[in-house]
Design a protein around this motif. Structure first.
Motif, PDB file in Angstrom:
ATOM      1  N   VAL A  18       0.846  -1.202   0.000  1.00 57.16           N
ATOM      2  CA  VAL A  18       0.000   0.000   0.000  1.00 57.16           C
ATOM      3  C   VAL A  18       0.882   1.254   0.000  1.00 57.16           C
ATOM      4  CG1 VAL A  18      -1.627   1.358   1.382  1.00 57.16           C
ATOM      5  CG2 VAL A  18      -1.973  -1.116   1.122  1.00 57.16           C
ATOM      6  N   ARG A  19       1.924   1.210   0.799  1.00 53.86           N
ATOM      7  CA  ARG A  19       2.834   2.366   0.847  1.00 53.86           C
ATOM      8  C   ARG A  19       3.515   2.566  -0.513  1.00 53.86           C
ATOM      9  NH1 ARG A  19       3.285  -0.093   6.032  1.00 53.86           N
ATOM     10  NH2 ARG A  19       3.329   1.356   7.784  1.00 53.86           N
ATOM     11  N   ALA A  20       3.964   1.482  -1.110  1.00 55.47           N
ATOM     12  CA  ALA A  20       4.659   1.594  -2.397  1.00 55.47           C
ATOM     13  C   ALA A  20       3.710   2.127  -3.467  1.00 55.47           C
ATOM     14  CB  ALA A  20       5.215   0.231  -2.797  1.00 55.47           C
ATOM     15  N   TYR A  21       2.481   1.646  -3.437  1.00 59.42           N
ATOM     16  CA  TYR A  21       1.471   2.129  -4.388  1.00 59.42           C
ATOM     17  C   TYR A  21       1.292   3.639  -4.225  1.00 59.42           C
ATOM     18  CZ  TYR A  21      -3.158   2.514  -6.624  1.00 59.42           C
ATOM     19  OH  TYR A  21      -4.221   2.869  -7.426  1.00 59.42           O
ATOM     20  N   THR A  22       1.151   4.057  -2.991  1.00 55.72           N
ATOM     21  CA  THR A  22       0.973   5.490  -2.716  1.00 55.72           C
ATOM     22  C   THR A  22       2.175   6.278  -3.237  1.00 55.72           C
ATOM     23  OG1 THR A  22      -0.163   4.809  -0.691  1.00 55.72           O
ATOM     24  CG2 THR A  22       0.369   7.131  -0.899  1.00 55.72           C
ATOM     25  N   TYR A  23       3.341   5.734  -3.011  1.00 59.23           N
ATOM     26  CA  TYR A  23       4.561   6.410  -3.451  1.00 59.23           C
ATOM     27  C   TYR A  23       4.595   6.586  -4.967  1.00 59.23           C
ATOM     28  CZ  TYR A  23       9.573   7.336  -3.950  1.00 59.23           C
ATOM     29  OH  TYR A  23      10.784   7.898  -4.244  1.00 59.23           O
ATOM     30  N   ILE A  24       4.257   5.534  -5.672  1.00 62.49           N
ATOM     31  CA  ILE A  24       4.299   5.605  -7.136  1.00 62.49           C
ATOM     32  C   ILE A  24       3.244   6.580  -7.657  1.00 62.49           C
ATOM     33  CG2 ILE A  24       3.927   4.278  -9.264  1.00 62.49           C
ATOM     34  CD1 ILE A  24       5.173   1.861  -7.776  1.00 62.49           C
ATOM     35  N   ARG A  25       2.068   6.543  -7.073  1.00 56.23           N
ATOM     36  CA  ARG A  25       1.015   7.464  -7.518  1.00 56.23           C
ATOM     37  C   ARG A  25       1.372   8.915  -7.207  1.00 56.23           C
ATOM     38  NH1 ARG A  25      -4.102   5.256  -9.354  1.00 56.23           N
ATOM     39  NH2 ARG A  25      -4.199   7.391 -10.076  1.00 56.23           N
ATOM     40  N   PHE A  26       2.069   9.121  -6.105  1.00 55.47           N
ATOM     41  CA  PHE A  26       2.458  10.489  -5.760  1.00 55.47           C
ATOM     42  C   PHE A  26       3.481  11.029  -6.760  1.00 55.47           C
ATOM     43  CE2 PHE A  26       5.248  13.590  -3.696  1.00 55.47           C
ATOM     44  CZ  PHE A  26       4.315  14.495  -3.205  1.00 55.47           C
ATOM     45  N   ASN A  27       4.445  10.180  -7.104  1.00 56.02           N
ATOM     46  CA  ASN A  27       5.528  10.641  -7.975  1.00 56.02           C
ATOM     47  C   ASN A  27       5.131  10.729  -9.437  1.00 56.02           C
ATOM     48  OD1 ASN A  27       8.358  10.845  -6.507  1.00 56.02           O
ATOM     49  ND2 ASN A  27       7.179   9.259  -5.496  1.00 56.02           N
ATOM     50  N   GLY A  28       4.385   9.726  -9.884  1.00 49.35           N
ATOM     51  CA  GLY A  28       4.067   9.700 -11.307  1.00 49.35           C
ATOM     52  C   GLY A  28       5.322   9.438 -12.131  1.00 49.35           C
ATOM     53  N   PRO A  29       5.162   9.322 -13.438  1.00 51.23           N
ATOM     54  CA  PRO A  29       6.308   8.967 -14.289  1.00 51.23           C
ATOM     55  C   PRO A  29       7.439   9.993 -14.235  1.00 51.23           C
ATOM     56  CG  PRO A  29       4.349   9.502 -15.618  1.00 51.23           C
ATOM     57  CD  PRO A  29       3.902   9.437 -14.199  1.00 51.23           C
ATOM     58  N   ASP A  30       7.111  11.264 -14.265  1.00 51.95           N
ATOM     59  CA  ASP A  30       8.170  12.275 -14.243  1.00 51.95           C
ATOM     60  C   ASP A  30       8.853  12.304 -12.884  1.00 51.95           C
ATOM     61  OD1 ASP A  30       7.243  12.772 -16.751  1.00 51.95           O
ATOM     62  OD2 ASP A  30       6.114  14.572 -16.172  1.00 51.95           O
ATOM     63  N   GLY A  31       8.045  12.174 -11.870  1.00 51.28           N
ATOM     64  CA  GLY A  31       8.601  12.197 -10.520  1.00 51.28           C
ATOM     65  C   GLY A  31       9.577  11.056 -10.292  1.00 51.28           C
ATOM     66  N   LEU A  32       9.220   9.879 -10.756  1.00 52.10           N
ATOM     67  CA  LEU A  32      10.102   8.734 -10.532  1.00 52.10           C
ATOM     68  C   LEU A  32      11.432   8.919 -11.278  1.00 52.10           C
ATOM     69  CD1 LEU A  32       7.683   5.660 -10.628  1.00 52.10           C
ATOM     70  CD2 LEU A  32       8.677   6.790  -8.632  1.00 52.10           C
ATOM     71  N   ARG A  33      11.345   9.435 -12.473  1.00 47.92           N
ATOM     72  CA  ARG A  33      12.589   9.687 -13.208  1.00 47.92           C
ATOM     73  C   ARG A  33      13.431  10.740 -12.485  1.00 47.92           C
ATOM     74  NH1 ARG A  33      15.713  11.943 -16.930  1.00 47.92           N
ATOM     75  NH2 ARG A  33      16.526  10.592 -18.577  1.00 47.92           N
ATOM     76  N   HIS A  34      12.747  11.738 -11.962  1.00 51.67           N
ATOM     77  CA  HIS A  34      13.449  12.789 -11.227  1.00 51.67           C
ATOM     78  C   HIS A  34      14.105  12.209  -9.978  1.00 51.67           C
ATOM     79  CE1 HIS A  34      14.458  16.827 -10.099  1.00 51.67           C
ATOM     80  NE2 HIS A  34      13.681  16.838  -9.042  1.00 51.67           N
ATOM     81  N   VAL A  35      13.443  11.270  -9.342  1.00 50.93           N
ATOM     82  CA  VAL A  35      14.011  10.577  -8.183  1.00 50.93           C
ATOM     83  C   VAL A  35      15.351   9.961  -8.566  1.00 50.93           C
ATOM     84  CG1 VAL A  35      13.758   8.465  -6.795  1.00 50.93           C
ATOM     85  CG2 VAL A  35      11.870  10.122  -6.918  1.00 50.93           C
TER      86      VAL A  35
END
Ligand code: PLP
Ligand code: PLP
Lengths: 498, 451, 451, 498
Positions: free
Chosen positions: D336-353
């Motif tokens: 659940v936490r990981a899901y929330t994390y991915i939804r918060f970041n979105g594709p651009d956010g994850l790349r930025h991470v």
């Protein structure tokens, strides 16, 4: 850990933590909606910090703070008892926390019912007839209660009654509240037993004949002593036309043992943040419900929770009410905690609370009375007051003793209060402390007494292990620095390292 | 049940040490005539699991705003509280601590208060502020008390667009303290300047307006200032919705002497109206007359920076009957929440918050005014609340909305009967376009049904 | 969105310090053919408020046990978790820390693990235990692996009354590792002693039973022990409901060599089955063959007591392919929760917990057996679960119960088709008499409706 | 704070904290329900403590622990990034936390949907086709993945393939997992660039012709270096009949930048407690989902979440599945936490991470490479490894440097791993640290390097300010003390003071 910069000195331009909802409505320029001269030219210069910075900063600040969960907190008059975690969870339930005060009664039946029942519980505990839950704290309760008394006297055509009697040991809020309610205060002396000097009371009543509005007192009083003359005192004040106001800050001593209503009091305030263990929160919020005897009900602030069958509603105040004391119905989430506390304890539990608080105080008092002066040597209730006179002569004041306690990981007692005891150390262990903790405190206090005899400078220089040492209070008051300002240009501060 | 740790056996041992046999003996000072010789008449104790079940049940008899779409404002505002705020406020070192009278072990709370004071100044544009008061209404009272001074007499002029509950509270205190409150009439939903001009006199000690006012309307704050300055009165601006300060000019910029605000909006839950947070800020001149606690920066004997409670000679525990206020316990934990909330939003986020509320409210007003029978009551600029004339009594309208899971606007007809059937709608950043469109559709349906 | 604090400007400055112009340049080592030259195909980022709304919506599409009365057990148990447990577990110093490899700044976690190990020994009556495994099923696997040893061969005898999911897991590992799993038949809901006797051989490395077993039935644990002792096999007792240890004899007392248990029951939320907590305890002889991390007590150079991770030469980061287990990340935070939970219940409370579950389950069995058509399947003593023959398929029965807000017993017909229509009811201390009576009434109604 | 006794040494007979529900069913003697010999004779000797004791004890323990919220945690390979508070709250929602795993699918539509979608997200991030969410951690994912490979080979009639190749820099779980899955491991040498030595690989493949089951590797590898030969390596291993296993512990470097699937990997595990920022919890829980390429789908453990229109359900595993890897569907609340994390970041956010993680690592590497030896001097990805060889010669080891960092309130890097770098200091700053924190770390590391030159004993004697000093590991292992026991009779310990 030894310093923590201000949040304003952290971060830098463009940093931010919280995110806002996606804006999904049209966004015309603001000055097409609002005249430009009403708009802010520059955003408020709040911090610009990321989420991890916010979290670390306030986590670090918390690590520079002491709470009940950290250790023993024998702070007289403040009743720093254990704050049950259950109560925190109950106050956080969305059905309580996410409730708007203007919602229709049909949507808030649970909330009104809780308040209705809590009112009843507090009435029963205090021996009063009805209780307003509006006041936000003890002092707010005091002014509420005094206004009720004032309204009552005015209604009786005795609006000229302008004197409130207050014992010399009283808490500062008592006289301050009396002034605020438009009264003149007269101080009552204590007798050799630490109670109200009845002879002096008699004289004062005579001196101010026809002007007595009320006597405000705590019982047990701020010395932790139960005034055995209370019935007599009540009789005399009533005979002089005054009302009796009970400052309930010490109610932790009396639940199920005695009731202000039965002692003759007309008005009582509670400090739920003391007696019912709602957390002090570093200074607040609290809650200061006020109970009154039958004849004062019409003057209560409104609205009050009402009930008809299974239906709960808000009942507007009547024509004699003093009016509102604040917006909305009180510190509701604090009241939720208090309700939970009372339901958890039940009648036997509450009595056990008070009885145990009394035992714990007597236990410490007895164990330390050979080392510290006990100005009034009687069985105490839930707290008691030593004088550090002896230690003062040895070169260490009550303040020094307090500071030395910090080195042992304990919070000091209240000091220099009540004012009638020189070098006062006011000790209230509360009922939630273990015997082991009390024994440890006793041992430390004995050690400190020895240190005061043998090396008082150890106390004068204390504390030795805290993140900061004694702070310059004089400087703080003489050159008040009450807010952060950028040192030079705002741009320069942005680069300051964490 | 209770949270008393010591067992009967341990208490017995302690009693022996005290030199008595029973706790009863320790209670001897309480004279027999006032002893309660029966158990308190309260419900029996409940163990934690049973109690939690009971409380959950009680809580679910209420309509929480996670499950109802609400358009209520009127002094209490539903803003989103970022998760970091409760996580940090609930650090037990904060919430289980007392007032930081022992600074050496209270630097966390003291520094947070100092930061709170700074932010309150940053938002209001004023010079000094305190560590909190009970709520917005009592903050207004304290402003009036400061203005009337120790004499406690004179006139306080109050806009009728000040929150009705605040006015009621002020009246109570004024009656007790002995000063006079005069209410100023309104014109198109704002304080009438003519009425103000007429009411001002040498007796005027304070002029109190609310901005945005109770109707969400923006006052002509600069014109008010010009009039106030003709006298020696203190210019008090009350704010119930400080989120507005993200976009609105700070009161210091238009000459306010005191800001008395309700801070719930900034990071504290609605909580059915309490605990709330009184914010009090003023010009530097009033520094030594401020009510409540104040934290200040200083140094310790080792030269390190530290924070203490300061200027305590104003306070009840030192000055007793001559104190500037009787306040003792305040709302420190909410001040902490607000500090963290504002830090989390930050310069940019707080501005955006202000913008979003403003824009969403304006969108909502557009949508509602398009519904037959609904008409904005006033023509002036507003922030995130606006008053609307309704084609049926608001009580009836709201009952119909409730059936649709919507909590309608505040019914103005009790406090302002002269406005007829009128509701005050509030729209914060937490209301989506969909929420607003749903409301508009529901209004259409309900109003259509009656016509 | 992201939790990256540095702004574009700051990143630019950093890039300059590194000596490049763009992050792209730093990514040069990733050869072009494997570069992803399009955005990931994922839903667009959601700001916190929108995301919270979405998650709340998702969560409310599930039937949580605050709002449904459930009689499900079958490996996961609904016990009340005192408020103190999450309050303390959520101290961020605990949950945001890594494995305590740096003992000087990890004494909190290390001491808590040492306390956990002590409690696990106290409950099981065994000598040593570790800092946790993934869950009960993998704890059983680790027990089997320990028994078969580095050779990885031989027979492991397993009761068919071991949780079917555990057996499935064990089969998977046995296949890969190369040992044989033989299942032991049942008799009146317990492991057949005759079957066990017949299956035992010199190849037998371990005998695994569950107690109370999957049906809640108590095994004849002492008779099993006597049989096992005829060989050199390791006697493994699996426990899915350790709350039973409040009243049941500790496995150490009846000769178990290893206890492999699921600890969720002791202070962790159900969480749809995870994270769970593998508890592994054994006789001292196995100490240096234990899987997983172990905390031990020692002293520092100043002579102070302190705690460290110890016996690490068993572990993968030291011994690599010759490690006793591959486990690295474990379930430390749940071990902490269990430690706090058990401390909160304490000696007396934990016993009462055991009693309450037992008594409530027996009351429920009485009530259900009184309903026409329902009949206990087995005659043996049980703990807080019991199997019942039902007059209609359990799927159908449960569907009807769901409409009444009740979650019925576990449907045994998939795993044990030979039992016919049969349900496994679980009753913990969280089910009131009223809940049970409501269930019985509902069963009556539903069964009456079909007959 | 300098010591904290054990919970067993607190309290005393009869004390307790938690309360149980009111018993409202008949309570016959237990031995009428259960044979006496199955009953416990004595209650388990758990602590006997009150609620305030529980709270203070574990609060104190927390104060003796360091977490990400406390400070910088540049622990290589562990990805100690900021754990968003939102994710904690989401995992605590009753609709997730109070959900029984055996509830009917009709009652858990939200949960299954979340898992179904999360599977899709992880497949997309890794370039795999399907993903099992069952594994509880990275190592659990490894054994799962290896079993899938084994099943695949058996299905192909190549069950004799028994060799797994593992680079010498690999994490210990890789070889341990391979053994557990019944494989023999062969170590692959690194080349001078820090990548797999392709020539050596070639030789090993030839030496074990027909026996190669898989190559397990991380990329970027444990040196933080991206193996540029990956496509070539994949080609050769595939040509030799082996499968490619991707240890995803370093996936924080690659999100949106490159995908294991595109590099040629057949199996990938994630460490969501690293990459998706679910908290490490002092050692766990984590989650180790495993993604596979098309041809391996039949072998996945089951069940898997399925969907038809708006209906979500659990799909049982097919006949080729390896079976279950554990009870229930995985560490759901972590997911659940990981899901929330991915939804918060979105594709651009994850790349930025990932991009920011790479930048932060290079920034530190560049700033310190003059003071510390850099065995492989190339641009790194999200982490890098220094050698403290130089300092070792000066008299201070990697361990001493680590301990000295504690004096500055920072967590040390990972030390002595990977094994191929002597005196390794493995530094992973993560993307959630501010430039100021990185600069502070750099300054401290420079100071420590200076101290190593000038007064190495300062390092050898470090840490100086922690609650305990260096602990005797040898004693701990030689005379294991793994649990508390009452010192004498149990009664005697009860009286020990808090
Ligand atoms: C005796 C007494 N009276 C009144 C008060 C004032 O109560 P509050 O702080 O809740 O306003 C206190 C608080 O410390 C007190 O101790
Ligand atoms: C490179 C690498 N592989 C595998 C693992 C094992 O993962 P886990 O600890 O989740 O089992 C780790 C964990 O530290 C790691 O760093």
């Amino acid at each position: 850990m030894s310093t923590e910069t201000l949040i304003f000195e952290k971060g830098g331009p463009g940093r931010r933590a919280a995110t806002l909802p996606t804006l999904d409505v049209p966004a015309p320029p603001l000055d097409t909606l609002i005249p430009a001269d009403l708009l802010r030219a520059e955003p408020a210069p709040l911090p610009e910090v990321s989420e991890i910075e916010v979290v670390r900063h306030y986590t670090h600040l918390s690590q520079r703070n002491f709470g009940v969960d950290t250790g023993f907190y024998p702070l007289g008059s403040c009743t720093m008892k254990y704050n049950p975690k259950l109560n925190e969870d109950m106050a956080a339930l969305p059905g309580f926390a996410r409730l708007h005060p203007q919602e229709d009664a049909s949507l808030t039946q649970g909330a009104i019912r809780l308040l209705y029942e809590l009112e009843g519980y507090l009435a029963e505990i205090s021996g009063m007839r009805r209780v307003t839950l509006q006041p936000a704290a003890g002092a707010h309760g005091e002014i509420t209660g005094l206004m009720i008394i004032k309204a009552h006297h005015e209604h009786q055509g005795e609006g000229h009654r302008d004197v409130v009697l207050i014992p010399d040991g009283a808490h500062g809020t008592n006289p301050a509240s009396a002034t605020l309610a438009g009264y003149t205060t007269v101080e009552l002396k204590s007798d050799a037993h630490g109670g109200v000097d009845v002879a002096h009371l008699e004289r004062v009543l005579a001196d101010h004949q026809g002007r007595i509005a009320a006597l405000m007192m705590t019982n047990p009083n701020t010395l932790g002593l139960f005034d055995e003359n209370i019935v007599e005192i009540a009789r005399r004040v009533h005979a002089a036309g005054g009302q009796l106001y009970y400052d309930g800050a010490n109610a932790n001593a009396i639940m199920g043992i005695t009731r202000p209503g039965d002692m003759g009091f007309d008005v009582v305030h509670f400090n739920l943040h003391k007696t019912c263990s709602t957390p002090h929160g570093g200074g607040g919020p609290g809650a200061g419900p006020v109970g009154v005897a039958e004849h004062l009900i019409p003057f209560l602030p409104g609205p009050l929770p009402g009930r008809e069958g299974d239906d709960y509603f808000w009942e507007d105040a009547g024509p004699l009410s003093i009016g509102r004391m604040r917006a909305n119905c009180g510190n509701f989430l604090v009241l939720v905690r208090a309700y939970t506390y009372i339901r958890f304890n039940g009648p036997d539990g509450l009595r056990h609370v008070s009885a145990s608080a009394v035992l714990n105080a007597n236990y410490i008092m007895r164990a330390l009375r050979d080392e510290y002066d006990l100005p009034y040597d009687r069985a105490c209730m839930h707290e008691f007051v030593f004088s550090a006179n002896r230690q003062k002569r040895q070169g260490a004041s009550a303040l020094d003793i307090a500071k030395r306690l910090l080195d042992f990981g304990m919070h000091p007692p209240t000091i220099y209060f009540p004012l009638i005891v020189p070098e006062a150390l006011m000790i209230e262990p509360t009922e939630t402390e273990t015997k082991e903790t009390l024994d440890e405190f006793i041992a430390i206090m004995r050690q400190i007494a020895r240190e005061a005899r043998e090396q008082p400078e150890l106390l004068r220089e204390a504390p030795h292990i805290t993140v900061v040492g004694r702070l310059d209070q004089t400087l703080a008051a003489r050159k008040p620095d009450l807010r952060w300002q950028p040192e030079t240009a705002p741009a320069a501060t942005a680069a300051v390292a964490t | 049940m209770s949270y008393v740790p010591n067992t009967a056996a341990e208490q017995h041992e302690m009693l022996r040490a005290v030199g008595v046999d029973t706790i009863e003996q320790l209670l001897a000072p309480v004279p027999e005539p006032v002893r309660l010789r029966r158990p308190l008449d309260l419900p029996a104790a409940l163990p934690e699991p049973d109690l939690k079940r009971l409380m959950l049940g009680l809580s679910e008899q209420n309509a929480d705003l996670d499950h109802y779409v609400s358009f209520l404002g009127a002094g209490s505002y539903d803003h989103y509280i970022p998760s970091v705020v409760p996580h940090l406020v609930k650090r037990s070192e904060f919430y289980t601590s007392y007032t930081p009278y022992q600074p050496e072990i209270s630097q966390g709370m003291l520094q947070a208060i100092y930061e709170f004071q700074t932010m309150a100044c940053q938002l209001t544009g004023l010079d000094v502020t305190n560590a909190s008061l009970y709520d917005g209404s009592t903050a207004v009272v304290e402003a009036a008390l400061l203005a009337v001074g120790p004499a406690g007499t004179g006139d306080v002029l109050v806009s009728r667009a000040l929150d009705p509950q605040y006015r009621a509270t002020l009246r109570t205190y004024a009656w007790a303290r002995g000063f006079t409150v005069r209410e100023l009439d309104l014109e198109d939903g704002a304080t009438s300047l003519a009425a103000l001009e007429a009411a001002l006199s040498s007796e005027t000690r304070a002029v109190i307006i609310q901005h945005p006012n109770f109707f969400g309307t923006l006052e002509d704050v600069r014109a008010v200032e010009r009039l106030v300055r003709r006298t020696n009165a203190v210019y008090v601006v009350a704010i119930t919705e400080p989120a507005s300060l993200g976009v609105l000019a700070p009161p210091g910029a238009y000459g306010a002497d005191i800001v008395a605000a309700e801070g719930q909006s900034l990071g504290s839950p609605l909580g059915y109206g309490g605990p709330a947070l009184g914010i009090f800020a003023s010009r530097a001149a009033f520094m030594r007359r401020l009510p409540g606690r104040i934290a200040g920066k200083t140094v310790d004997e080792r030269g390190q920076t530290g924070y203490v409670l300061t200027l305590q000679t104003r306070e009840q525990h030192i000055r007793r009957e001559r104190a500037t206020s009787n306040i003792c316990t305040n709302q420190a934990l909410l001040a902490l929440a607000t500090t963290i909330y504002l830090a989390a939003l930050g310069k940019q986020g707080f501005r955006e918050l202000g913008e979003q509320c403003l824009l969403r409210a304006h969108y909502a007003q557009e949508r509602i005014r398009a519904v037959d029978g609904f008409r904005p009551l006033f023509g002036r600029p507003f922030y995130d609340e606006f008053a609307v004339a309704t084609p049926l009594p608001v009580a009836q309208l709201n009952a119909a909305l409730r059936e649709r899971g919507i909590i309608g606007g505040y019914d103005l007809s009790h406090d302002y009967p002269e406005l007829g059937d009128a509701a005050l709608f509030c729209v914060t950043e937490t209301r989506t376009r969909e929420d607003i469109d749903t409301l508009a559709a529901a209004l259409e349906e309900i109003a259509g049904g009656i016509s």
